[in-house]
Design a protein around this motif. Structure first.
Motif, PDB file in Angstrom:
ATOM      1  N   ARG A  46      14.513  49.211 -44.884  1.00  0.00           N
ATOM      2  CA  ARG A  46      13.550  49.210 -43.784  1.00  0.00           C
ATOM      3  C   ARG A  46      12.836  50.554 -43.664  1.00  0.00           C
ATOM      4  NH1 ARG A  46      13.878  45.052 -40.213  1.00  0.00           N
ATOM      5  NH2 ARG A  46      13.304  46.381 -38.461  1.00  0.00           N
ATOM      6  N   PHE A  51       9.551  50.079 -41.407  1.00  0.00           N
ATOM      7  CA  PHE A  51       9.980  49.588 -40.098  1.00  0.00           C
ATOM      8  C   PHE A  51      10.799  50.630 -39.355  1.00  0.00           C
ATOM      9  CE2 PHE A  51       9.349  45.482 -42.339  1.00  0.00           C
ATOM     10  CZ  PHE A  51       8.282  45.065 -41.567  1.00  0.00           C
ATOM     11  N   TYR A  52      11.396  51.548 -40.093  1.00  0.00           N
ATOM     12  CA  TYR A  52      12.048  52.704 -39.473  1.00  0.00           C
ATOM     13  C   TYR A  52      11.389  53.961 -39.992  1.00  0.00           C
ATOM     14  CZ  TYR A  52      16.036  49.712 -38.164  1.00  0.00           C
ATOM     15  OH  TYR A  52      16.852  48.735 -37.645  1.00  0.00           O
ATOM     16  N   PHE A  68       5.206  58.294 -42.646  1.00  0.00           N
ATOM     17  CA  PHE A  68       4.733  57.871 -41.323  1.00  0.00           C
ATOM     18  C   PHE A  68       3.706  56.736 -41.381  1.00  0.00           C
ATOM     19  CE2 PHE A  68       6.167  62.273 -40.882  1.00  0.00           C
ATOM     20  CZ  PHE A  68       7.141  62.087 -39.915  1.00  0.00           C
ATOM     21  N   PRO A  71       4.126  49.842 -41.674  1.00  0.00           N
ATOM     22  CA  PRO A  71       4.403  48.844 -42.716  1.00  0.00           C
ATOM     23  C   PRO A  71       3.154  48.112 -43.213  1.00  0.00           C
ATOM     24  CG  PRO A  71       5.895  48.582 -40.862  1.00  0.00           C
ATOM     25  CD  PRO A  71       4.935  49.646 -40.488  1.00  0.00           C
ATOM     26  N   TYR A  72       2.286  47.764 -42.268  1.00  0.00           N
ATOM     27  CA  TYR A  72       1.158  46.919 -42.680  1.00  0.00           C
ATOM     28  C   TYR A  72       0.145  47.646 -43.552  1.00  0.00           C
ATOM     29  CZ  TYR A  72      -1.457  48.980 -38.763  1.00  0.00           C
ATOM     30  OH  TYR A  72      -2.071  49.845 -37.909  1.00  0.00           O
ATOM     31  N   ILE A  76       3.325  46.415 -49.343  1.00  0.00           N
ATOM     32  CA  ILE A  76       4.609  46.027 -49.895  1.00  0.00           C
ATOM     33  C   ILE A  76       4.754  44.525 -49.799  1.00  0.00           C
ATOM     34  CG2 ILE A  76       5.907  48.132 -49.392  1.00  0.00           C
ATOM     35  CD1 ILE A  76       6.673  46.695 -46.716  1.00  0.00           C
ATOM     36  N   MET A  78       7.923  41.796 -48.956  1.00  0.00           N
ATOM     37  CA  MET A  78       9.314  41.864 -48.529  1.00  0.00           C
ATOM     38  C   MET A  78       9.884  40.462 -48.406  1.00  0.00           C
ATOM     39  SD  MET A  78      10.831  44.393 -45.736  1.00  0.00           S
ATOM     40  CE  MET A  78      12.546  44.440 -45.277  1.00  0.00           C
ATOM     41  N   GLY A  98      -1.122  36.405 -45.839  1.00  0.00           N
ATOM     42  CA  GLY A  98      -1.408  37.790 -46.219  1.00  0.00           C
ATOM     43  C   GLY A  98      -2.805  37.945 -46.801  1.00  0.00           C
ATOM     44  N   ILE A 101      -5.356  37.753 -43.950  1.00  0.00           N
ATOM     45  CA  ILE A 101      -5.379  39.058 -43.286  1.00  0.00           C
ATOM     46  C   ILE A 101      -6.308  40.007 -44.043  1.00  0.00           C
ATOM     47  CG2 ILE A 101      -3.991  41.135 -42.853  1.00  0.00           C
ATOM     48  CD1 ILE A 101      -3.257  39.128 -40.908  1.00  0.00           C
ATOM     49  N   ARG A 102      -6.252  39.924 -45.347  1.00  0.00           N
ATOM     50  CA  ARG A 102      -7.074  40.814 -46.160  1.00  0.00           C
ATOM     51  C   ARG A 102      -8.527  40.371 -46.210  1.00  0.00           C
ATOM     52  NH1 ARG A 102      -2.140  41.625 -47.522  1.00  0.00           N
ATOM     53  NH2 ARG A 102      -1.395  43.397 -48.733  1.00  0.00           N
ATOM     54  N   VAL A 149       0.347  38.773 -52.391  1.00  0.00           N
ATOM     55  CA  VAL A 149      -0.532  39.876 -51.980  1.00  0.00           C
ATOM     56  C   VAL A 149      -0.539  41.005 -53.023  1.00  0.00           C
ATOM     57  CG1 VAL A 149      -0.317  39.429 -49.531  1.00  0.00           C
ATOM     58  CG2 VAL A 149       1.311  40.951 -50.621  1.00  0.00           C
TER      59      VAL A 149
ATOM     60  N   SER B  14       7.036  55.575 -33.750  1.00  0.00           N
ATOM     61  CA  SER B  14       6.954  54.409 -34.633  1.00  0.00           C
ATOM     62  C   SER B  14       6.685  53.146 -33.827  1.00  0.00           C
ATOM     63  CB  SER B  14       8.238  54.265 -35.446  1.00  0.00           C
ATOM     64  OG  SER B  14       9.274  53.784 -34.627  1.00  0.00           O
ATOM     65  N   ARG B 394      12.763  49.166 -29.010  1.00  0.00           N
ATOM     66  CA  ARG B 394      13.967  49.964 -29.240  1.00  0.00           C
ATOM     67  C   ARG B 394      13.984  51.163 -28.300  1.00  0.00           C
ATOM     68  NH1 ARG B 394      12.505  48.887 -34.743  1.00  0.00           N
ATOM     69  NH2 ARG B 394      11.614  50.956 -34.932  1.00  0.00           N
ATOM     70  N   GLN B 471       3.862  41.688 -40.802  1.00  0.00           N
ATOM     71  CA  GLN B 471       3.441  43.073 -41.008  1.00  0.00           C
ATOM     72  C   GLN B 471       3.580  43.469 -42.471  1.00  0.00           C
ATOM     73  OE1 GLN B 471       5.217  45.866 -38.248  1.00  0.00           O
ATOM     74  NE2 GLN B 471       5.160  44.377 -36.611  1.00  0.00           N
ATOM     75  N   SER B 472       4.628  42.960 -43.093  1.00  0.00           N
ATOM     76  CA  SER B 472       4.850  43.368 -44.482  1.00  0.00           C
ATOM     77  C   SER B 472       3.738  42.857 -45.400  1.00  0.00           C
ATOM     78  CB  SER B 472       6.221  42.887 -44.975  1.00  0.00           C
ATOM     79  OG  SER B 472       6.191  41.505 -45.239  1.00  0.00           O
ATOM     80  N   VAL B 473       3.112  41.733 -45.036  1.00  0.00           N
ATOM     81  CA  VAL B 473       1.994  41.291 -45.882  1.00  0.00           C
ATOM     82  C   VAL B 473       0.665  41.818 -45.350  1.00  0.00           C
ATOM     83  CG1 VAL B 473       3.108  39.252 -46.844  1.00  0.00           C
ATOM     84  CG2 VAL B 473       1.812  39.069 -44.712  1.00  0.00           C
ATOM     85  N   GLY B 474       0.709  42.760 -44.423  1.00  0.00           N
ATOM     86  CA  GLY B 474      -0.514  43.468 -44.063  1.00  0.00           C
ATOM     87  C   GLY B 474      -1.072  43.231 -42.672  1.00  0.00           C
ATOM     88  N   ALA B 475      -0.344  42.480 -41.839  1.00  0.00           N
ATOM     89  CA  ALA B 475      -0.896  42.215 -40.510  1.00  0.00           C
ATOM     90  C   ALA B 475      -0.570  43.363 -39.557  1.00  0.00           C
ATOM     91  CB  ALA B 475      -0.313  40.917 -39.955  1.00  0.00           C
ATOM     92  N   HIS B 476      -1.557  43.812 -38.837  1.00  0.00           N
ATOM     93  CA  HIS B 476      -1.333  44.794 -37.772  1.00  0.00           C
ATOM     94  C   HIS B 476      -0.361  44.178 -36.766  1.00  0.00           C
ATOM     95  CE1 HIS B 476      -2.174  47.077 -34.099  1.00  0.00           C
ATOM     96  NE2 HIS B 476      -2.541  48.063 -34.915  1.00  0.00           N
ATOM     97  N   ARG B 479      -1.852  41.759 -34.448  1.00  0.00           N
ATOM     98  CA  ARG B 479      -2.254  40.543 -35.131  1.00  0.00           C
ATOM     99  C   ARG B 479      -1.039  39.654 -35.386  1.00  0.00           C
ATOM    100  NH1 ARG B 479      -6.361  39.047 -39.405  1.00  0.00           N
ATOM    101  NH2 ARG B 479      -6.115  36.794 -39.231  1.00  0.00           N
TER     102      ARG B 479
END
Ligand SMILES: Nc1ncnc2c1ncn2[C@@H]1O[C@H](COP(=O)(O)OP(=O)(O)OP(=O)(O)O)[C@@H](O)[C@H]1O
Ligand SMILES: [Mg+2]
Lengths: 350, 573
Positions: A46, A51-52, A68, A71-72, A76, A78, A98, A101-102, A149, B14, B394, B471-476, B479
């Protein structure tokens, strides 16, 4: 795309989940993170995904510092342990998301989704919803969704842990094949050592927030550098002894009156050492034998056809021996025997 | 410590969106909850800018003041005991026995709780009034020869209305607790020789304490702070009514603030005490939720008798509502010394328009529709935001925010309303000049816990990995919320919206206290004003009451369709 982690530390409150993780993954490499439950594998993944944000340390994609970057923006792919397929979307829409989104044109989206679904052999299921698929099929959809993607890095978190044993072995080959074909930098998290040994280019073994060793499957199995790795991967006989000298590449160790020789795999700072050898590296004989020899009494012996497993009780503990392709029963309960094993198959650990 | 702070800052970095959300919630809570309540406290202790306890001394020494509190406590105690006496056997029967019509009756159980006694009180008066149905019936049967004053001072009538309204809440909470009792505990007691009432007293009641306490505290607080019912019966000797009366003199009358603080302290103590008991008790329960209680079948005459008793109970509870409906269609003056109205007409509905010029009756319907709409929008926004925050963030203020969200469950409407009235005198938020925005916020705040719960129930089904996958495939992140989370909780959002809408339509305390000008009245206040006017207006009031009942009924059906079995969960503590 190369991936590099430098001194990554991560706290959850006061609990330190990652205690300084560093490694590098080459372009196109299939890199495994292997370790017991709770050791920080998912946390590491993560951090790579974004994500972290680590409390210390850096994450680089090639030479770009992405520590920093959210993720988006990391490009990547996942695959989650429970797949996380969106239940309100069809297989097609899951995979296409995905790309939408692009902002790709509809035509291209269609083509690329078809390509991805063919890749995982799910062309006919495009119109189904996730709950109409089997576990293995859902797993493939998750893979297609991540791959479509064209991510620079593919991250997999125990992707096979929810499948039954047979399917798991099938999917191992499938993922390996895909990864090979697409040459995509991949980090694969698992606690299943067979999965790691059989698929990985290299493996990082983790324990308690630290990396214990990084190496190829052969290196890790044959030359573990510490006791944790030696006993975590595969089975091993391990005994405490005292280092008494050197003989060329070999270290000479005193084991309760017996002297054995073995190869040190790491720096040895003091004389208390462990001697270790794999069950299949030893054999049981009635008399004679060269190399390292330990004497004892047969505690039990089981015949499996392809192998015979013998437990020998020695002065310093039980030794497990596996002999393959046995021509007949070698040992019987209560017999006094000699366990023999080659010094070059023996390792000496700090 | 330093590390903790640093990790918090990293986390906040974050989760910038979460940070922003949290800031919005805090501003909202501080302005609309913490500030007005604190202001009320402040005013009760500071007279002319100087700290003093003299008003408290006065209150506790003058029986005209503390008598109000005692009388209100008496009302709440009687109501709570009676609801328990109905609710417990009812819950026991529903959970432990299988009998004819059980399913149907179970689904009708919430019915009496849907319409507040405020509306149905008018109907009750027609039944129990000196020249009402009951006396007519008894006179005709020759059982009595003089009309009996059943309503008495109004106190018994208030108890009756509250009990008929509130026993479903008691039932709901006790039934949930009973369903969770491990049947082996009872079997063990039976093996030791306990049976019948003794088993119930020594095993079943102690084990269902969490449910009893939960139900009892809701009922108690509700009854203790109820304003609508006593007003409808013109019964003045209750603290809620006194606070209402004081609301026109909030500038000068310090005693109002003192009464509010005392009420708030009592209510809070009860609520926290209940939480404490539930928290401790539920640890003692084994296998919570994993065991199916043993259900015994009662067939034949006995079964029908049980079903019949419940049907009678339900009938009695909806009798006032039916009476309102009859009154709505009755010709003015036609329900007098008769069992039911003698002549029917649609005039009462026409008169809603006809009265418009003097009483703003039609306007009040429009007002209610609008106010409720805005309250609903606020609660949907808050509900989605808070449910999301509490389930996902968190950041360490998750729990305080969750607690603040649930606070209105223990915050009587009269206190919120009075607090707003007294505390907001700013250019944009002025309770005196234009109470409408504050009225809307009061509606929203009061129903916020239900909205958050309903939406949270949905959020819990949406695993965080769903969003992360997006998010991992690019979504804000935003979104991802829009594309993934919202579609998956839309049913809950709808249910929450419908619920808040209906509950806002029938809100009484804030409506009566805050709405000052007739053209700004919501329906409930208009009904009250009509009710205080000479005979005849009640018929129009009933017509409006019927409209309210229909709106509420429809929305309850709608939202329980959407929420299914989880509907009951929303009304539990
Ligand atoms: N969000 C969190 N808050 C607090 N502690 C956490 C959090 N996430 C993980 N941990 C703790 O950090 C440690 C590492 O967790 P992690 O999920 O990375 O383990 P893992 O190696 O993936 O284990 P598994 O094989 O069980 O999935 C665990 O002890 C876990 O309890
Ligand atoms: Mg994990």
């Amino acid at each position: 795309m190369r991936l590099r982690l430098e001194g990554v530390r991560k706290f959850f409150g006061d609990f330190e989940a990652l205690k300084g993780i560093s490694f590098e993954v080459d372009h196109g490499e299939l890199f495994f993170i292997l370790g017991p439950s709770g050791c920080g594998k998912t946390t590491t993944l993560r951090v790579i995904a974004g994500f972290y944000i680590p409390d210390e340390g850096r994450v680089y994609f090639d030479d770009r510092d992405v520590t920093f970057t959210p993720p988006y923006k990391r490009n990547i792919g996942m695959v989650f342990q429970y797949y996380a397929l969106w239940p309100h979307m069809t297989v097609y829409d899951n995979v296409a998301y995905g790309l939408k989104i692009r902002g790709l044109p509809e035509r291209e989206i269609r083509e690329r989704v078809r390509w991805a679904l063919e890749l995982v052999k799910l062309e006919e299921h495009a119109k189904k919803y996730p709950n109409q698929l089997s576990g293995g099929q859902q797993q493939r959809v998750a893979l297609a969704r991540a791959l479509v993607v064209e991510p620079q890095i593919l991250l997999l978190d125990e992707p096979l842990s929810n499948l039954d044993a047979k399917l798991r072995i099938e999917m191992r080959e499938e993922i390996k094949r895909l990864q090979n074909r697409l040459k995509i930098t991949t980090v694969y998290v698992t606690h299943d050592q067979m999965e790691a040994l059989s698929m990985a280019d290299r493996i990082a073994v983790m324990n308690d927030g630290l990396i214990m060793q990084i190496g190829t499957p052969v290196e890790l199995y044959r030359k573990p550098r510490n006791r944790f790795v030696a006993s975590f991967i595969g089975e091993i006989n391990m005994f405490e002894g005292e280092l008494v000298g050197r003989e060329g590449d070999f270290a000479v160790v005193e084991l309760d009156g017996n002297t054995v020789k073995g190869v040190p795999t790491a720096e040895i700072p003091h004389s208390r050492v462990a001697v270790a050898f794999r069950p299949e590296a030893a054999s049981v004989v009635k008399e004679g034998g060269g190399g390292n020899v330990l004497e004892g009494e047969v505690e039990s012996s089981m015949y499996y056809g392809s192998k015979e497993t013998v437990f020998v009780k020695t002065d310093f503990g039980m030794v497990k021996v596996e002999m393959f392709n046995p021509r007949g029963r070698v040992a019987r309960r209560g017999e006094r025997v000699r366990v023999v094993f080659d010094p070059s198959d023996t390792i000496v650990l700090p | 410590m330093l590390r903790g702070l640093r990790s918090y800052l990293r986390e906040a970095r974050s989760q910038k969106g979460m940070f922003l959300l949290s800031a919005i919630f805090w501003i909202f809570f501080i302005v609309f909850l913490i500030y007005p309540i604190s202001y009320t406290f402040y005013r009760s202790f500071f007279v002319g800018g100087k700290f003093t306890l003299s008003m408290y001394k006065l209150m506790f020494s003058d029986s005209t003041y503390y008598g109000l509190i005692i009388n209100s406590l008496k009302l709440a105690t009687i109501t709570t005991v009676l609801t328990f006496l109905i609710g417990f056997p009812l819950a026991f029967a529903m959970v432990r026995y299988e009998f004819p019509l059980k399913g149907t009756l179970q689904s009708l159980m919430l019915l009496p709780f849907i319409v507040p006694p405020f509306v149905s009180a008018i109907g009750m008066m027609k039944i129990l009034g000196t020249y009402g149905s009951l006396n007519t019936l008894l006179l005709r049967l020759g059982i009595i020869h003089e009309p009996v004053n059943w309503l008495g001072s109004g106190f018994p009538a208030i108890v009756l209305m509250q009990v008929l309204h509130l026993y479903p809440i008691m039932y709901l909470n006790i039934a949930a607790a009973l369903a969770n009792i491990d049947p082996t505990l009872e079997e063990a007691a039976q093996a030791l020789g306990a049976s019948g009432l003794r088993l119930i007293r020594t095993v079943v009641i102690p084990l269902s304490m969490p449910g009893i306490f939960a139900g009892a505290s809701i009922v108690f607080i509700w009854s203790f702070t109820d304003l609508g019912t006593p007003l409808m019966f013109f019964y003045p000797k209750l603290v809620s009514v006194q606070i209402f009366k004081y609301s026109t003199e909030f500038r000068t009358n310090v005693m109002a603030y003192v009464l509010i603080v005392v009420v708030l302290l009592i209510v809070t103590a009860i609520f926290l005490g209940m939480k404490l008991v539930i928290g401790r008790k539920s640890y003692a329960m084994m296998g919570r939720g994993h065991v199916a209680p043993k259900v015994r079948r009662i067939s034949g005459a006995k079964g029908w008798l049980l079903a019949g008793a419940i049907v009678v109970l339900l009938l009695i509870s909806v009798l006032p509502h039916i009476s309102v409906a009859l009154l709505a269609f009755a010709k003015v003056g036609s329900w007098y010394k008769s069992l039911v109205p003698t002549a029917f007409t649609l005039d009462n509905f026409r008169n809603i328009r006809a009265l418009e010029s003097t009483e703003h009756t039609l306007t009040s319907i429009k007002n209610s529709l609008y106010y409720s709409l805005f309250a609903m929008l606020i609660d949907i926004a808050l509900g989605v935001g808070i449910a999301y925050y509490v389930n996902r963030s968190r950041l360490p203020d998750r729990h305080p925010i969750d607690a603040l969200t649930m606070w209105p469950l223990a915050l009587p409407g009269i206190i919120i309303a009075f607090g707003y009235l007294a505390a907001f005198h700013f250019p944009i938020l002025d309770a005196w000049r234009n109470p409408v925005p504050l009225l809307i916020v009061a509606y929203a705040i009061r129903r916020m816990p239900y909205s958050v719960r309903a939406i949270s129930a949905g959020m819990q089904q949406v695993h965080a990995a769903f969003e992360e996958a997006a998010q991992s495939v690019g979504a804000h992140p935003l979104r991802a919320v829009k594309d993934i989370v919202l579609p998956l909780i839309v049913a809950n959002v709808l249910a929450a919206g419908v619920l808040v809408y209906a509950e806002s339509m029938i809100e009484v305390s804030a409506s009566l206290i805050l709405a000052a000008k007739p053209e700004q009245f919501p329906m409930t206040k208009t009904i009250y004003v009509l009710h205080t006017m000479p005979q005849g207006s009640d018929y129009v009031a009933s017509a409006m009451g019927l409209i309210l009942m229909l709106v509420i009924g429809a929305s309850m059906v709608l939202s329980s369709r959407i929420m299914g079995r989880r509907m009951g969960e929303i009304f539990k503590v």
